[in-house]
Design an enzyme around this catalytic site. Structure first.
Site, PDB file in Angstrom:
ATOM      1  CE1 TYR A   1       0.673  -0.022   4.437  1.00 20.40           C
ATOM      2  CE2 TYR A   1      -1.599  -0.637   4.762  1.00 20.40           C
ATOM      3  CZ  TYR A   1      -0.367  -0.378   5.278  1.00 20.40           C
ATOM      4  OH  TYR A   1      -0.164  -0.491   6.611  1.00 20.40           O
ATOM      5  CD  GLU A   2      -0.377   5.487   1.910  1.00 20.25           C
ATOM      6  OE1 GLU A   2      -0.191   6.303   1.006  1.00 20.25           O
ATOM      7  OE2 GLU A   2      -1.381   5.493   2.636  1.00 20.25           O
ATOM      8  N   GLY A   3       1.428   3.037  -2.579  1.00 22.89           N
ATOM      9  CA  GLY A   3       2.342   2.893  -3.716  1.00 22.89           C
ATOM     10  C   GLY A   3       3.179   1.654  -3.507  1.00 22.89           C
TER      11      GLY A   3
END
Lengths: 593, 593
Positions: free
Chosen positions: B437-439
């Site tokens: 997550y978050e890229g």
């Protein structure tokens, strides 16, 4: 998306082209032809794809249930899928005809195992443990025991277990406390065993437990441990099932993965004592168990490869389906993620590693065939020495890599990898057990760097490294593969140098000092041996291409080989620097909470 | 055995001795003294240890429940634990006084975050997302929006979310389809967002969703995306809560881990359309969101470190308790497994890596403090350039390592690692989301090797590598650390050489070609930068020892440094060979199912 197609083409490439059906040249396998083997692989693939694979997800979600009477209900369809396997005669595939089996080479049996584990690892454990029991009984059982138990085990009507671990006796089995009290021609067994895979279930009519225990007057330590056979149902003289024995499933574990496989705590002798029979010699239980442990370790490595293969297929299918972003290759908008170079890096890394691990495991299986059936003592001994080296590498390295490959499979899926619905997460959860059981990977490394390497002063390892060098020389001499040959030779040099360090440590400071170097050494060996196999694969694929083969399968093997030798081997080679740095820090380190 | 003790001593070593309280020298923090920071860390540790940590297991087992009305019930105790956090003022710790926060440096806020994530990662996500919403509003909200929403968010009475992903728009957010139709002074939002962390819950009285959406007439692609604020409950002019907005939780995900964190699919506008307010400029939604994404990426890296620390503690406690085998060090029978060198190797590897990742993340946090509050434009710009480089490394490398460390933690436990009761398995399951997550970590690598490296021709990276070399020189000049200095210098040379390759690829072939090198380059950078930090740590620990410190803490930092520089860095350095080998195989590879 949750499907599996057994990798028959890849298996056949290794068996036919890479190993050139070496095992079939052994007289014992004179009835087995390449055509027969092809047919066997195709049939096994059908069982794996059509019967076992669809239940993989069911087993994970439903798990196994322990009922109030201690019985176990396996996941829906598992019992039937196991029975389809037994009825197909698959359980005896690698067992000799004398014992009721099909007498096919280990390379074939291992190939079938890989497919079944890839299809359904949790279910695959049931026959895997049975195979261990067959092996132990075939080697150490009395004729009467063999007559009574082996036919049913070989046909798969009954299953087998290995009862080693107790809560205080895991890696150190000398601490086994389960008691065996003599009573006439049998013993009464009492005690508790933990982590017993398929220790109780509803998929077969009887379960034959092989149990480590000690007689009341036995000495402490390893020499006091004997091996006993304890059937779930006693077997009458006419072979029919008699009374229920005094062994019950006290509980099952709630595990990270392989939910479809019941992992039992077994209580022996809660009442009158479970009736058990001594197998082999008194006080030689651990030795006898290690007969089956070695085989089982190879099988666990193969299991890792099966799961790695499934993780590849799962990730490939997703990457070919999921649309996201602009293709860096064609510039096209809305490409599938399989076009992104960083995703391709992950996919190729998964594929190439799996290819190389498979080739190494099957090469070991071919050596196992020679070790068992070679025509001379010398041939058998040489092959066995190589098997002894390869098995700890295959067990640890394949399973460590399987965990990494399954984890990469999650990464390829992005967010969908983390939700259970996507199916990738199960493969990591399942794979994670394999570095732990059948001797942790740390124990395997000690076995390699300690016992196996030290006992002959590195002779067998030197012979193996010489073979790696020979492959490197052939690559260097080939106009297409010079750089691969240089890479492999460099890896081989590292392994030889690291071996010298580990041998010197063992000679100067004893086996204990070797512990510190064991895992880096095994890791280096794993990389170099996998690279060796892919060097061989490249040479054989090029032969096919030179002979006009247009199947892209062959060019893709070259890509896998290129990746393994140039992109993966360097990471393994770093372990030489780790070893050269010495291990003083491990002693200086204070473990405190 | 399932306990956690926040690593205050380790955090203080980095803040006080390694960073020499650098951030406190900034005028904006003139009211913060070392004593205050020590007290803050001790208080945060109490919250982490006594309130949050005991619920980690509860959250995993109970998970979150979606009720038939779409509301979410979080695990027992979670709402209270969140409220204890909010009432303690922890939510505003790194927020300026003007916005109602405590105005403490980012190094302190990050330290507190590490403790809270180590205690309970699933719960830690709730304030982590709120922090992103605060950041975005503080930078891009109107004064009226700030007045209305920020105080409650900063005090933690309300929480925030980031609504980016849709099923067809993950890594490629240009595909966002959620619609925002103008209606007077607001918009009506309709569409579905997936993977919304803490998107609905019962732990706070309101939730402020920040949502990417497009106006009906907006252009395709990134430039058509705007950012909207959509409260769960509308907020009246007097600040009281008004009507329930038209946003509901349609479902929650069944995930591999972080079961205590509700991951929601949110439906906007099932009825009249959810009322939303434009934040910042129309068409600049992605840019505004990236303001918070960068902060969030650092936080995810810190989260990885928190879980890694917990995995260390969990494994250390087990290894000090579990008796098995004979000590190779003392020869004593029945030693704890912490005496076995192969187990010590795993434990030291976990500890040393965690130490080094923490130091790197806090060094980045110190640069963030300067980037925000430095006294000159030049100082701020230089610091920001370094932050820009470090954040993708910290996000990816810390989280990849956290997964490996948690997996090693399982291995230390043997069979007990695989049963959920042992607690180690949860840490792997929880950690596994952080690389996604978050890229994804692949996206981070592209950010580093593509945008960040190419835009200034490697100037910022060169300055960073120069600093690494300076540390290597100081180590080489120190009588105790010459070999560590040589090791670090070699790593630094590798990174410089690899950078040249990546820059050349980018210049010759464009950003797309860089993709192929991105992950190996980030991996190399991560190892070298962690080694740099441990070189610094060794120098500082030696100063303390030279000054007569008898605390074994310092000698153990030297052991960690030795491990990182001699045993771990070489593995990272292998990525130079990977990069030098070129990436032709990634293009030659055919992805087929």
């Amino acid at each position: 998306m949750n499907y599996y197609a057994a990798p028959v083409r890849d298996l056949r490439f290794v068996l036919e082209e890479q190993l050139e059906h070496r095992s079939l040249k052994l007289p014992v396998f004179e009835d087995a032809s390449p055509d027969l083997i092809e047919a066997v692989l195709e049939e096994a693939a059908k069982l794996a794809n059509d019967v076992w694979a669809p239940l993989n997800d069911v087993g994970d979600k439903k798990g196994t249930t322990r009922n109030s009477d201690g019985s176990i209900t396996t996941a829906t369809g598992f019992a039937e899928a196991y029975q389809a396997y037994a009825e197909g005669g698959w359980n005896g595939i690698g067992v000799s005809e004398a014992l009721g089996g099909q007498n096919l080479p280990e390379v074939v049996a291992s190939s079938v195992q890989e497919m079944l584990h890839g299809a359904n690892m949790a279910l695959g454990l049931c026959p895997m443990l049975t195979a261990g029991a067959i092996e132990a009984l075939a080697h150490h059982g009395s004729e009467a025991q063999k007559d009574r138990y082996l036919p049913k085990l070989v046909e798969g009507t009954w299953t087998g277990t290995m009862n080693l671990t107790e809560s205080q006796a895991g890696s150190d089995l000398s601490k086994v406390r389960t008691k065996a009290t003599p009573e006439g021609d049998h013993y009464r067994i009492s005690g508790q065993k933990v982590y017993i895979t398929w220790g109780e279930h509803d998929a077969a009519e009887n379960i034959i437990h092989l149990v480590l225990a000690r007689k009341p007057d036995a000495p402490e330590g390893n020499r006091g441990i004997s091996l006993f056979l304890v059937p779930k149902f006693l077997v009458n003289d006419d072979g029919s099932l008699g009374e229920r024995n005094d062994v019950t499933c006290a509980s099952i574990e709630h595990k990270l993965g392989i939910h479809g496989s019941p992992t039992c705590t077994l209580s022996f002798g809660e009442n009158a004592g479970a009736i058990g029979y001594l197998v082999g010699e008194e006080g030689r239980g651990l030795n006898h168990m290690f007969t089956m442990m070695n085989e089982a370790r190879h099988k666990v490595g193969v299991q890792g490869i099966g799961v790695a293969e499934r993780a590849c297929q799962h990730a490939f299918a997703y990457a070919l389906d999921r649309i996201q972003g602009r293709s860096p290759r064609s510039g096209k908008a809305d490409c599938t993620i399989s076009d992104h170079l960083d995703v391709r890096r992950m996919l190729l890394s998964m594929r190439a590693r799996t290819d190389s691990l498979r080739a190494l495991a099957l090469t070991c299986a071919a050596e196992m065939d020679t070790a068992r059936h070679g025509e001379s003592d010398e041939a058998r001994d040489q092959a066995q020495a190589r098997v002894d080296l390869l098995i700890p590498v295959i067990k640890s390295f394949s399973t460590d890599q399987a965990v990494e490959i399954a984890s990469l499979g999650i990464q390829v899926h992005g967010g969908m990898g983390y939700v259970e619905e996507g199916g990738a997460a199960q493969l990591l959860r399942d794979a994670r057990i394999a570095p732990i059981y059948e001797g942790t990977n740390g124990i395997q490394a000690l076995d390699l760097a300690g016992r196996k390497l030290q006992r002959d002063g590195g002779d067998a390892m030197t012979a193996l490294i010489d073979d790696v060098n020979a492959t490197a020389d052939r690559l260097k001499a080939h106009p297409r593969f010079a750089s691969l040959g240089e890479a492999l030779a460099a890896g081989s040099d590292d392994l030889r140098a690291a071996m010298a360090v580990v041998l010197a440590q063992g000679q100067e400071l004893g086996q204990d000092a070797v512990q510190a170097y064991a895992t880096p050494f095994l890791n280096l060996a794993g990389h170099v041996l996998c690279a060796w196999q892919m060097g061989e694969a490249a040479l054989k694929a090029q032969v096919a291409i030179d002979n006009g083969a247009s199947d892209p399968f062959y060019t893709q093997k070259l890509v896998s080989a290129d990746y393994v030798l140039k992109q993966w081997l360097p990471v393994g080679r770093a372990q030489r620097a780790v070893i050269d740095a010495g291990m003083q820090c491990l002693s200086d380190f204070t473990v405190s909470s």
